[in-house]
Each structure stands twice: as C-alpha cells, then as structure tokens.
Write a protein that holds these residues in place. Structure first.
Motif, short mmCIF file in Angstrom:
data_model
loop_
_atom_site.label_atom_id
_atom_site.label_comp_id
_atom_site.label_asym_id
_atom_site.label_seq_id
_atom_site.Cartn_x
_atom_site.Cartn_y
_atom_site.Cartn_z
N LEU A 172 6.83 -3.24 5.14
CA LEU A 172 6.76 -4.69 4.91
C LEU A 172 5.58 -5.09 4.03
O LEU A 172 5.09 -6.21 4.07
CB LEU A 172 6.74 -5.43 6.25
N GLY A 173 5.14 -4.15 3.22
CA GLY A 173 4.08 -4.46 2.25
C GLY A 173 2.72 -4.00 2.73
O GLY A 173 2.56 -3.51 3.85
N GLY A 174 1.73 -4.14 1.85
CA GLY A 174 0.38 -3.70 2.16
C GLY A 174 -0.51 -3.95 0.96
O GLY A 174 -0.22 -4.81 0.14
N ALA A 217 -0.25 8.11 -7.43
CA ALA A 217 -0.82 9.24 -6.68
C ALA A 217 -0.73 8.91 -5.20
O ALA A 217 -1.65 8.34 -4.60
CB ALA A 217 -2.26 9.47 -7.11
N ILE A 218 0.41 9.28 -4.60
CA ILE A 218 0.69 8.94 -3.20
C ILE A 218 -0.43 9.48 -2.29
O ILE A 218 -0.87 10.63 -2.47
CB ILE A 218 2.05 9.51 -2.75
N SER A 219 -0.85 8.67 -1.36
CA SER A 219 -1.88 9.00 -0.34
C SER A 219 -3.31 9.08 -0.89
O SER A 219 -4.26 9.22 -0.11
CB SER A 219 -1.57 10.30 0.41
N PHE A 256 3.83 10.54 -13.90
CA PHE A 256 2.75 10.16 -12.98
C PHE A 256 1.94 9.08 -13.66
O PHE A 256 1.40 9.30 -14.76
CB PHE A 256 1.89 11.38 -12.64
N VAL A 257 1.87 7.93 -13.02
CA VAL A 257 1.17 6.78 -13.61
C VAL A 257 -0.12 6.60 -12.83
O VAL A 257 -0.11 6.15 -11.67
CB VAL A 257 2.05 5.52 -13.54
N LEU A 258 -1.21 6.99 -13.45
CA LEU A 258 -2.50 7.01 -12.77
C LEU A 258 -3.31 5.77 -13.13
O LEU A 258 -3.38 5.40 -14.30
CB LEU A 258 -3.25 8.30 -13.12
N1 APR Z 1 -0.35 1.31 -10.50
C1 APR Z 1 -0.58 2.63 -10.35
N2 APR Z 1 -1.39 3.13 -9.39
C2 APR Z 1 -2.02 2.24 -8.57
C3 APR Z 1 -1.81 0.85 -8.66
C4 APR Z 1 -0.95 0.39 -9.69
N3 APR Z 1 -0.70 -0.91 -9.87
N4 APR Z 1 -2.57 0.24 -7.70
C5 APR Z 1 -3.21 1.23 -7.04
N5 APR Z 1 -2.90 2.43 -7.57
C6 APR Z 1 -3.35 3.78 -7.21
C7 APR Z 1 -4.61 3.91 -6.40
O1 APR Z 1 -5.75 3.81 -7.24
C8 APR Z 1 -4.45 5.32 -5.82
O2 APR Z 1 -4.86 6.30 -6.77
O3 APR Z 1 -2.35 4.38 -6.39
C9 APR Z 1 -2.93 5.45 -5.64
C10 APR Z 1 -2.45 5.33 -4.21
O4 APR Z 1 -3.26 4.39 -3.54
P1 APR Z 1 -2.72 3.35 -2.44
O5 APR Z 1 -1.91 2.29 -3.08
O6 APR Z 1 -3.90 2.93 -1.65
O7 APR Z 1 -1.68 4.24 -1.55
P2 APR Z 1 -1.94 5.27 -0.33
O8 APR Z 1 -3.25 5.96 -0.44
O9 APR Z 1 -0.70 6.11 -0.28
O10 APR Z 1 -2.03 4.36 0.93
C11 APR Z 1 -0.85 3.74 1.41
O11 APR Z 1 -1.80 1.58 1.42
O12 APR Z 1 -1.42 -0.61 1.05
C12 APR Z 1 -1.13 0.37 1.74
O13 APR Z 1 1.08 -0.22 2.40
C13 APR Z 1 0.30 0.82 1.90
O14 APR Z 1 -0.41 1.27 4.09
C14 APR Z 1 -0.02 1.87 2.86
C15 APR Z 1 -1.24 2.55 2.25
#
Ligand code: APR
Length: 188
Positions: free
Chosen positions: A28-30, A124-126, A157-159
C-alpha cells in the motif's frame, strides 16, 4: 541471457515496458522508490494494489515474491511490485535472506516475461531503506538477471546515484558480465 543495461536516473521516467517497484508486503505504498512510483503514477496503481489485498493477497505479498499492476500515468505498461528482504546484518541469516533477494529479482523477471514485456527496469531492491549493502545488492541483481531463463530481452538497472551506478559497474566487471552503460537520457 538478457541484455543487461545500467543507467543513472529516476526509474519513474524510464521508457520501458515494465518498471519494478521495491515494495513492502503490505503493497500500500511507502517511501523511497515505492513512494516515487505511486506519486508519479497516480492513484490508479494504489487502487489496483488495494484490490489485490482485497482478493488474492489478503495477507500481503510474501518477501521474495512479485506481482504486477498497471502503471497509471507512467509511460511503462506495468509496475511489478517486488518485496525484497531487510538486511539482517552479517551472519547466518544473511544467506537465507540473500536467497529471498535473488527470488525477488527472479520472480519479477518471470512476471515481466509472462506479461510479454520486452524490457524491464529495476531499482536496487533492498539497498535503500531495507539496508542491504550496495555491493552485495549489485552482485545479486546482476547475477540473478544474467542467469535468468525466464526474462525479457532487456533488463535495465536504474540507479539513483552515481555512486550506486559505479558499484553496479564495478561488480559487473568483477563478475565478467557484459553490461551496456547508457547515457543519463536514454532514448530507448
Ligand atoms: N528511481 C530509482 N531508484 C530510486 C528512486 C527512484 N525514483 N528512489 C529511490 N531509489 C533507490 C534508493 O536510492 C535505493 O538505492 O532505490 C533503491 C532502493 O531503495 P528503497 O526505495 O528504500 O527500497 P528498499 O531498500 O527495497 O526498501 C523497501 O522502502 O518505502 C519502502 O515501501 C517500501 O517498505 C519498503 C521499503
């Protein structure tokens, strides 16, 4: 093996068939990329997520899994919501959780492929709020995608930062993987 691409940028503006969201089990978002995708894509994505919670996923999406919705106002056709694990710190748990991070990528690629997507973009998941060390996150992302049997033709991969981009590029070189480095504005 899919063509692997690296680019620095905001994933919400990528012109690919499917964008992967680093979501949480609640769907539901974050914050982080999850918040950015819902903001840019508009309320239609959240509505679909709520519908999933009300039907097939009453307990939410398990860690390591992925599910698709439409992409609202984004130029992509689909958003694939994937749940990565929280970094547990070094130790025995790290191996178990790393398998879940692999699974989040593998399942996202399978879902993208099943949808008929030719291209998919991953953050970059996690490696943000969930605290996964960047280098290890890059190795898991790259190796899992390179080894995937079920995947779109192009995996991007979009960093979000130059630093994370360099981490992915260095990891790819160490692993001997061919990756195409795109300019900041890739016309696709
Ligand atoms: N585009 C690309 N990458 C992004 C963007 C964007 N617009 N915004 C953030 N990132 C990058 C971050 O810098 C990080 O390198 O995505 C990567 C993953 O970071 P998070 O979004 O914090 O994801 P994660 O670490 O998997 O944590 C997941 O965060 O908001 C919550 O609902 C989500 O609870 C979940 C948790």
């Amino acid at each position: 093996m899919p063509r692997l691409e690296l680019v620095t940028g905001d994933i919400t503006t990528e012109r690919v068939d499917a964008i992967v969201n680093a979501a949480n089990s609640g769907l539901l978002g974050g914050g982080g990329v999850d918040g950015a995708i819902h903001r840019a894509g508009g309320p239609a994505i959240l509505e679909e997520c709520r519908a999933l919670r009300a039907t097939t996923l009453p307990d939410g999406l398990p860690t390591g899994e992925a599910v698709a919705t439409g992409a609202g106002r984004l130029s992509a056709k689909w958003v694939i919501h994937a749940v990565g694990p929280v970094w547990p710190g070094l130790g025995r748990l790290a191996d178990e959780r790393r398998a879940l991070l692999r699974s989040a990528y593998r399942r996202s690629l399978e879902v993208a492929r099943d949808l008929g997507a030719a291209s998919v973009a991953f953050p970059a998941i996690s490696a943000g709020i969930y605290g996964w060390p960047a280098d290890d996150a890059a190795v898991v992302a790259l190796t899992t995608s390179a080894e995937a049997e079920q995947a779109p033709e192009r995996v991007r991969f979009v960093l979000f930062s130059a630093r994370m981009h360099d981490t992915f590029a260095d990891a790819a070189e160490r692993l001997g993987l061919d990756v195409v480095v795109l300019g900041d504005r890739d016309p696709r």
